[in-house]
Design a protein around this motif. Structure first.
Motif, mmCIF file in Angstrom:
data_model
loop_
_atom_site.group_PDB
_atom_site.id
_atom_site.type_symbol
_atom_site.label_atom_id
_atom_site.label_comp_id
_atom_site.label_asym_id
_atom_site.label_seq_id
_atom_site.Cartn_x
_atom_site.Cartn_y
_atom_site.Cartn_z
ATOM 1 N N LEU A 133 0.819 -1.211 0.000
ATOM 2 C CA LEU A 133 0.000 0.000 0.000
ATOM 3 C C LEU A 133 0.853 1.262 0.000
ATOM 4 O O LEU A 133 0.427 2.315 -0.491
ATOM 5 N N ALA A 134 2.038 1.159 0.586
ATOM 6 C CA ALA A 134 2.923 2.327 0.665
ATOM 7 C C ALA A 134 4.339 1.860 0.966
ATOM 8 O O ALA A 134 4.538 0.891 1.711
ATOM 9 N N ILE A 135 5.320 2.550 0.377
ATOM 10 C CA ILE A 135 6.720 2.294 0.701
ATOM 11 C C ILE A 135 7.373 3.624 1.091
ATOM 12 O O ILE A 135 6.808 4.702 0.872
ATOM 13 N N THR A 191 0.070 -0.211 -5.561
ATOM 14 C CA THR A 191 0.563 -0.378 -6.932
ATOM 15 C C THR A 191 -0.546 -0.792 -7.892
ATOM 16 O O THR A 191 -0.666 -0.239 -8.993
ATOM 17 N N ALA A 192 -1.368 -1.769 -7.493
ATOM 18 C CA ALA A 192 -2.413 -2.271 -8.397
ATOM 19 C C ALA A 192 -3.417 -1.185 -8.738
ATOM 20 O O ALA A 192 -3.849 -1.059 -9.891
ATOM 21 N N VAL A 193 -3.805 -0.373 -7.747
ATOM 22 C CA VAL A 193 -4.787 0.682 -8.006
ATOM 23 C C VAL A 193 -4.175 1.782 -8.868
ATOM 24 O O VAL A 193 -4.796 2.262 -9.830
ATOM 25 N N ILE A 194 -2.947 2.181 -8.544
ATOM 26 C CA ILE A 194 -2.304 3.236 -9.338
ATOM 27 C C ILE A 194 -2.098 2.775 -10.773
ATOM 28 O O ILE A 194 -2.156 3.585 -11.710
ATOM 29 N N LEU A 243 -10.706 7.930 -5.257
ATOM 30 C CA LEU A 243 -9.623 7.552 -6.152
ATOM 31 C C LEU A 243 -8.959 8.808 -6.682
ATOM 32 O O LEU A 243 -9.622 9.660 -7.276
ATOM 33 N N LEU A 244 -7.669 8.936 -6.483
ATOM 34 C CA LEU A 244 -6.920 10.103 -6.934
ATOM 35 C C LEU A 244 -6.144 9.742 -8.198
ATOM 36 O O LEU A 244 -5.243 8.891 -8.153
ATOM 37 N N GLY A 245 -6.498 10.348 -9.312
ATOM 38 C CA GLY A 245 -5.853 10.038 -10.579
ATOM 39 C C GLY A 245 -4.346 10.107 -10.506
ATOM 40 O O GLY A 245 -3.793 11.072 -9.969
ATOM 41 N N ASN A 246 -3.657 9.091 -11.033
ATOM 42 C CA ASN A 246 -2.188 9.027 -11.062
ATOM 43 C C ASN A 246 -1.563 9.162 -9.678
ATOM 44 O O ASN A 246 -0.412 9.606 -9.548
ATOM 45 N N HIS A 247 -2.297 8.796 -8.639
ATOM 46 C CA HIS A 247 -1.795 9.100 -7.290
ATOM 47 C C HIS A 247 -2.060 7.994 -6.277
ATOM 48 O O HIS A 247 -1.127 7.394 -5.757
ATOM 49 N N GLY A 248 -3.323 7.701 -5.942
ATOM 50 C CA GLY A 248 -3.583 6.721 -4.902
ATOM 51 C C GLY A 248 -5.027 6.723 -4.454
ATOM 52 O O GLY A 248 -5.918 7.138 -5.204
#
Length: 258
Positions: A28-30, A125-128, A190-195
């Motif tokens: 989900l985050a790194i 990653t999958a959502v982005i 959902l944030l486009g190109n973001h998360g």
């Protein structure tokens, strides 16, 4: 002072949610990606500080911020990024600069419309992969399977804007329109190109919504690889939101009103 450093205000629930969503295996985050917040009272949230890793967060990794003061900055068209950066600054504490996340405005904007206790923003990653694709805006327009419809419902899509004052304004405008149109807060933004942004009255709900968003994205990526996505019939989706048993399941899993 709009933002302060007050580790004693950080609850065990908020800390555990942050650590859980920061687990590397969840993807989900790194690094210092992502942030979480908890509503402390009518005008105060605890939110992760800029540069802090979710995976190793401690109470010292958070600041508190005034929602009303920051919302006023969002709604003032003259507010600059430099002014926002200054407002998020809690000063140097124990030899480190403590500043609210650059995405703090997402968290305060949610609280301008609903007293949701928890908000979690991550970069799966999958959502982005979908939100950075040609399918971004319509990717989640229809649920792909039943539990997604129950837990997430209809997500809100916000086109890309640079993090900071620009994203804060875009998010605030879209969320206001959604609330005026539907009368309810979305579980997922959902944030486009973001998360993604998960909104819930419970920490477990934020985790459930976030994980369901990831699975929903993986289902879509697999369906696209197999030739395309066939979404659920709108009549079936409407049934999910009207049936008492599904409403109970939604409230239990996602922490949303039944």
């Amino acid at each position: 002072m709009t933002t302060r450093w007050n580790p004693s205000a950080v609850s065990e629930e908020l800390l555990n949610l942050t650590l859980r969503l920061g687990e590397p295996d969840l993807d989900l985050a790194i690094l210092a990606e992502g942030n979480t917040s908890e509503l402390l009272d009518d005008d105060l949230i605890a939110v992760k500080a800029s540069g802090a890793y979710m995976s190793t967060a401690t109470p010292e990794s958070f600041v508190t911020a005034s929602t009303s003061e920051l919302v006023a900055m969002i709604e003032d068209p003259s507010t600059t990024q430099a002014q926002l950066t200054a407002a998020l600054d809690a000063g140097t504490q124990e030899g480190e600069r403590r500043r609210g996340s650059i995405e703090t405005l997402i968290h305060v904007s949610v609280r301008a419309f609903t007293p949701a206790r928890f908000v979690a923003h991550t970069h799966p990653t999958a959502v982005i992969s979908l939100l950075a694709s040609v399918h971004a805006e319509e990717a989640f327009a229809q649920p792909a399977y039943s539990d997604e419809a129950v837990v997430i419902g209809a997500p809100l899509y916000v086109p890309y804007a640079p993090p900071g004052i620009e994203l804060g304004r875009a998010f605030h405008t879209r969320l206001r329109h959604h609330m005026e149109t539907t009368g309810s807060v979305p579980a997922l933004v959902l944030l486009g190109n973001h998360g993604i942004v998960a909104i819930s009255d419970t920490a477990a709900g934020c985790e459930a919504i976030s994980l369901m968003a990831v699975k929903a994205a993986r289902v879509r990526l697999g369906a696209h690889a197999a030739g395309g996505v066939v979404g659920l019939d709108p009549e079936h989706v409407a049934d999910y939101w009207s049936r008492e048993d599904f409403a109970e399941r939604r409230g239990t899993i996602s922490g949303l009103p039944q």
